[in-house]
Design a protein around this motif. Sequence first.
Motif, PDB file in Angstrom:
ATOM      1  N   UNK A  35      39.170  39.149  44.758  1.00 23.10           N
ATOM      2  CA  UNK A  35      38.434  38.378  43.756  1.00 23.10           C
ATOM      3  C   UNK A  35      39.407  37.422  43.069  1.00 23.10           C
ATOM      4  N   UNK A  36      38.912  36.266  42.675  1.00 24.48           N
ATOM      5  CA  UNK A  36      39.759  35.324  41.942  1.00 24.48           C
ATOM      6  C   UNK A  36      39.785  35.646  40.463  1.00 24.48           C
ATOM      7  N   UNK A  37      38.728  36.328  39.993  1.00 24.98           N
ATOM      8  CA  UNK A  37      38.642  36.705  38.583  1.00 24.98           C
ATOM      9  C   UNK A  37      38.362  38.195  38.492  1.00 24.98           C
ATOM     10  N   UNK A  38      38.915  38.827  37.473  1.00 22.26           N
ATOM     11  CA  UNK A  38      38.746  40.266  37.265  1.00 22.26           C
ATOM     12  C   UNK A  38      37.265  40.617  37.164  1.00 22.26           C
ATOM     13  N   UNK A  39      36.857  41.654  37.873  1.00 18.82           N
ATOM     14  CA  UNK A  39      35.457  42.070  37.922  1.00 18.82           C
ATOM     15  C   UNK A  39      35.071  43.011  36.781  1.00 18.82           C
ATOM     16  N   UNK A  40      36.034  43.358  35.920  1.00 15.83           N
ATOM     17  CA  UNK A  40      35.720  44.189  34.757  1.00 15.83           C
ATOM     18  C   UNK A  40      34.784  43.405  33.842  1.00 15.83           C
ATOM     19  N   UNK A  41      33.741  44.068  33.368  1.00 22.79           N
ATOM     20  CA  UNK A  41      32.714  43.399  32.561  1.00 22.79           C
ATOM     21  C   UNK A  41      33.261  42.765  31.288  1.00 22.79           C
ATOM     22  N   UNK A  42      34.319  43.339  30.740  1.00 26.80           N
ATOM     23  CA  UNK A  42      34.837  42.836  29.468  1.00 26.80           C
ATOM     24  C   UNK A  42      36.042  41.932  29.629  1.00 26.80           C
ATOM     25  N   UNK A  43      36.501  41.697  30.869  1.00 27.77           N
ATOM     26  CA  UNK A  43      37.736  40.935  31.082  1.00 27.77           C
ATOM     27  C   UNK A  43      37.439  39.553  31.658  1.00 27.77           C
ATOM     28  N   UNK A  46      41.567  35.456  35.211  1.00 25.38           N
ATOM     29  CA  UNK A  46      41.989  35.129  36.578  1.00 25.38           C
ATOM     30  C   UNK A  46      42.968  36.189  37.107  1.00 25.38           C
ATOM     31  N   UNK A  47      42.843  36.502  38.386  1.00 24.50           N
ATOM     32  CA  UNK A  47      43.777  37.420  39.035  1.00 24.50           C
ATOM     33  C   UNK A  47      44.852  36.549  39.674  1.00 24.50           C
ATOM     34  N   UNK A  48      46.123  36.754  39.318  1.00 29.31           N
ATOM     35  CA  UNK A  48      47.191  35.912  39.868  1.00 29.31           C
ATOM     36  C   UNK A  48      47.232  35.964  41.397  1.00 29.31           C
ATOM     37  N   UNK A  49      47.586  34.845  41.996  1.00 27.89           N
ATOM     38  CA  UNK A  49      47.639  34.766  43.455  1.00 27.89           C
ATOM     39  C   UNK A  49      48.588  35.798  44.044  1.00 27.89           C
ATOM     40  N   UNK A  50      49.703  36.049  43.372  1.00 30.90           N
ATOM     41  CA  UNK A  50      50.665  37.039  43.875  1.00 30.90           C
ATOM     42  C   UNK A  50      50.010  38.408  44.015  1.00 30.90           C
ATOM     43  N   UNK A  51      49.162  38.792  43.062  1.00 31.53           N
ATOM     44  CA  UNK A  51      48.466  40.084  43.145  1.00 31.53           C
ATOM     45  C   UNK A  51      47.443  40.056  44.278  1.00 31.53           C
ATOM     46  N   UNK A  52      46.698  38.965  44.392  1.00 33.28           N
ATOM     47  CA  UNK A  52      45.684  38.884  45.447  1.00 33.28           C
ATOM     48  C   UNK A  52      46.305  38.982  46.833  1.00 33.28           C
ATOM     49  N   UNK A  53      47.511  38.442  46.995  1.00 32.32           N
ATOM     50  CA  UNK A  53      48.194  38.518  48.277  1.00 32.32           C
ATOM     51  C   UNK A  53      48.811  39.900  48.508  1.00 32.32           C
ATOM     52  N   UNK A  54      49.330  40.506  47.450  1.00 34.20           N
ATOM     53  CA  UNK A  54      49.986  41.816  47.568  1.00 34.20           C
ATOM     54  C   UNK A  54      48.982  42.946  47.759  1.00 34.20           C
ATOM     55  N   UNK A  55      47.771  42.789  47.190  1.00 39.17           N
ATOM     56  CA  UNK A  55      46.748  43.832  47.257  1.00 39.17           C
ATOM     57  C   UNK A  55      45.465  43.211  47.795  1.00 39.17           C
ATOM     58  N   UNK A  56      45.372  43.032  49.108  1.00 40.45           N
ATOM     59  CA  UNK A  56      44.174  42.408  49.681  1.00 40.45           C
ATOM     60  C   UNK A  56      42.901  43.160  49.279  1.00 40.45           C
ATOM     61  N   UNK A  57      41.903  42.416  48.858  1.00 45.34           N
ATOM     62  CA  UNK A  57      40.640  43.023  48.469  1.00 45.34           C
ATOM     63  C   UNK A  57      40.593  43.487  47.029  1.00 45.34           C
ATOM     64  N   UNK A  58      41.615  43.175  46.235  1.00 46.42           N
ATOM     65  CA  UNK A  58      41.614  43.654  44.841  1.00 46.42           C
ATOM     66  C   UNK A  58      40.456  43.030  44.073  1.00 46.42           C
ATOM     67  N   UNK A  59      39.968  43.749  43.109  1.00 46.69           N
ATOM     68  CA  UNK A  59      38.828  43.316  42.300  1.00 46.69           C
ATOM     69  C   UNK A  59      39.148  43.216  40.812  1.00 46.69           C
ATOM     70  N   UNK A  60      40.297  43.793  40.418  1.00 46.84           N
ATOM     71  CA  UNK A  60      40.627  43.861  38.996  1.00 46.84           C
ATOM     72  C   UNK A  60      42.028  43.324  38.742  1.00 46.84           C
ATOM     73  N   UNK A  61      42.246  42.770  37.556  1.00 45.70           N
ATOM     74  CA  UNK A  61      43.590  42.367  37.169  1.00 45.70           C
ATOM     75  C   UNK A  61      44.441  43.626  37.004  1.00 45.70           C
ATOM     76  N   UNK A  62      45.723  43.451  36.865  1.00 38.80           N
ATOM     77  CA  UNK A  62      46.627  44.601  36.786  1.00 38.80           C
ATOM     78  C   UNK A  62      46.281  45.493  35.603  1.00 38.80           C
TER      79      UNK A  62
END
Length: 78
Positions: A35-43, A46-62
């Motif tokens: 996801x490009x943006x955190x899927x948490x309802x209250x957050x 944006x999810x940083x590109x480094x995280x999206x590349x390091x954790x494929x399929x991530x849905x939440x910010x760190x």
Amino acid sequence: MLSNRALDHAAAIEMADREKAIREVRARVRRGPSAEFCQDETCGEPIPEARRLAVPGCRYCIDCQARLEQHFSPRRFG
């Protein structure tokens, strides 16, 4: 008392089960793009590109992922 052979056999089974579980989790995570943006309802941050590349399929910010893992930690119920 268990023999060394029995202990080795049990350890091999445990290792195979663990590796299978890891493969299954990785397969689920990699099913889709991150996801490009955190899927948490209250957050919604944006999810940083480094995280999206390091954790494929991530849905939440760190921060939200850490909060989820802490909330659902088995130690919390132990």
